[in-house]
Design a protein around this motif. Sequence first.
Motif, PDB file in Angstrom:
ATOM      1  N   GLU A 166       0.820  -1.213   0.000  1.00  0.00           N
ATOM      2  CA  GLU A 166       0.000   0.000   0.000  1.00  0.00           C
ATOM      3  C   GLU A 166       0.854   1.263   0.000  1.00  0.00           C
ATOM      4  N   ALA A 167       2.007   1.215   0.642  1.00  0.00           N
ATOM      5  CA  ALA A 167       2.880   2.387   0.667  1.00  0.00           C
ATOM      6  C   ALA A 167       3.378   2.713  -0.735  1.00  0.00           C
ATOM      7  N   ASP A 170       0.565   4.150  -2.780  1.00  0.00           N
ATOM      8  CA  ASP A 170       0.282   5.548  -2.460  1.00  0.00           C
ATOM      9  C   ASP A 170       1.239   6.484  -3.194  1.00  0.00           C
ATOM     10  N   PHE A 173       0.052   6.590  -6.756  1.00  0.00           N
ATOM     11  CA  PHE A 173      -1.211   7.323  -6.829  1.00  0.00           C
ATOM     12  C   PHE A 173      -0.970   8.827  -6.819  1.00  0.00           C
ATOM     13  N   ARG A 174      -0.091   9.277  -5.935  1.00  0.00           N
ATOM     14  CA  ARG A 174       0.189  10.724  -5.839  1.00  0.00           C
ATOM     15  C   ARG A 174       0.903  11.221  -7.086  1.00  0.00           C
ATOM     16  N   GLU A 177      -1.784  11.566  -9.643  1.00  0.00           N
ATOM     17  CA  GLU A 177      -2.648  12.698  -9.292  1.00  0.00           C
ATOM     18  C   GLU A 177      -2.013  14.017  -9.738  1.00  0.00           C
ATOM     19  N   LYS A 204     -10.559   1.523  -3.344  1.00  0.00           N
ATOM     20  CA  LYS A 204     -10.681   2.347  -2.149  1.00  0.00           C
ATOM     21  C   LYS A 204     -10.601   3.826  -2.503  1.00  0.00           C
ATOM     22  N   GLU A 205      -9.461   4.455  -2.232  1.00  0.00           N
ATOM     23  CA  GLU A 205      -9.356   5.894  -2.465  1.00  0.00           C
ATOM     24  C   GLU A 205      -9.621   6.217  -3.929  1.00  0.00           C
ATOM     25  N   LYS A 408      -7.564   3.597  -6.297  1.00  0.00           N
ATOM     26  CA  LYS A 408      -6.752   2.459  -5.867  1.00  0.00           C
ATOM     27  C   LYS A 408      -7.630   1.208  -5.859  1.00  0.00           C
ATOM     28  N   GLY A 434      -3.367   0.344  -8.941  1.00  0.00           N
ATOM     29  CA  GLY A 434      -4.229   1.510  -9.075  1.00  0.00           C
ATOM     30  C   GLY A 434      -4.580   1.725 -10.531  1.00  0.00           C
TER      31      GLY A 434
END
Length: 560
Positions: A166-167, A170, A173-174, A177, A204-205, A408, A434
């Motif tokens: 997950e780290a 993330d 994902f960023r 974004e 999720k997110e 995600k 993701g």
Amino acid sequence: MFARQSQLFIPTLREAPADAEAASHKLLVRGGYIRQVATGVWTFLPLGWRVHQKVVQIVREEMDAIGGQEMLMPVLTPYELWQQSGREAIPEIFRLEDRNGREYVLPMTHEETVTFHAREIASYRQLPQLLYHFSIKERDEPRSRGGLLRLREFIMKDAYSFDRDEAGLDVAFRKNEQAYHRMYQRVGLEYSAVQAESGMMGGKESIDFLAPSGSGENTLVTCENGDLAADLEVAHGVPRAAERPDAHETPKEVATPGVTTIEALAEMLGIDEAATSKAMPVVRSDGRLVLGLVRGDDRLSEPKMLAALESDYRPATDEEIKAAFGASGGSLGPVGVDVEVLADEALRDGQYVAGANRDGWHLLGVEAGRDYEPRFVDIREAREGDTCPNCGGALRFQTAIEVGHIFKFGSRYSTPLDATFVDEDGVERPLVGGSYGVGPARVMAAAVEQSHDDNGIIWPASIAPYDVHVLALHGGAEDVLADAEKLASILSDSGLDVLLDDRDERPGEKFADADLIGAPLRIIVGKKTLEDGSVDVRKRDGAAEARVVLGDVLKWAQDA
């Protein structure tokens, strides 16, 4: 080399299609950018394809800048991949069989296919990965409308990241974004990045990128103080306070013969609709019946209910309702029933009028926690009059176009498709992923919705089909046309995309077409140019208009 309008296929129209409501639908058709082949199926004409590909190039550059690797996955996809992921029942999927009876789908997204390929990732040393493609998607859309806004066939850039945990997800994902912010800024769109739901994709997110517009399928909800921005699907608003009748120590039955709607109930009892509760029984995909409960003046949010149930659902049938509650719809309530009750947060405090689970009867003074034990969730749809949960400011609602969506999905696809890797300890783990989508056609439509006037499109410079539109008002005079051609060649040699209107048409026709086409800069060469060596120059948005000597036109165009 500049393009000669006399040689191009640009079928402009003076009237919009009769069924067109959205400005982008009207103007893209009138400007000769797109044509409808069937409901929800459109052709990009040469002019439209130029714009589409300029959007694509911006997206491609930003994806490459964060380490994306472009590929191309097929549209024709084995049905068993979707069976493995559990998404084969989605009604919007096109299904087909080949001559041998093998089943396929025409997917609207490629999570299954890319995860199929990701099974070749064997070790943590091969992670992270970011793969993307521009591909045709198919969607059995039941309500195609709005030109490019709701299509049955479309091109989408979908990217997929794969990480070990997950780290790592993330971080990916960023990065995506931020890349999306740069994309839309370069295109020139006004937009908001907001909380959203993943919906049928799972995960999720989730972040939607919404462009406010005159037409669109989404609603952007913002706080007047800037404390909230969300898609209506997930926006949380605080409703007005209900005007409640006198409280009761225990629920009290009241006869309500023939009353089956909230409006009729409130009128009969002389109470505020907000002092009632509305019961909506639904059935999960596993067959379990659940009672959704919202305030009488509210609407159940389907996306929020989907998230709360963590399952697809459908409305309960009359037979299922009668079996579970002993009453018909319109007289249902949460008291004394043997089903799970999901109550909206607005029902947490105070007493409400609810159905008595007996036809023609309701209960006064029903109180959560005392008379029934619900699971409290946010399942109401935010609406006008709500206030911000963060600061109490008024919420604003704007129609918007979804131009991008990232979320995600974790191991949602890697687990059923057996896409695993071996970590440094020799342990086999599922890939964590993701998904990141952009619709170039929707970006085009949003740009038109945000930038046009009554006469046509005003393209942002970054995605305009041509940078400069040179109009030769020659009226058959070869020397005027020659000056226009020379100027177009100079501008083109400097790196600008130039369209020369060399047609033998009346000036009014040329001006009308130029407004429809919407190039950012326009230069008019006429017979007066032979006299004073100057031309009329103007910006399509009306910000500047002047007469410039021929020798200074290039500098004006480069500085504009």
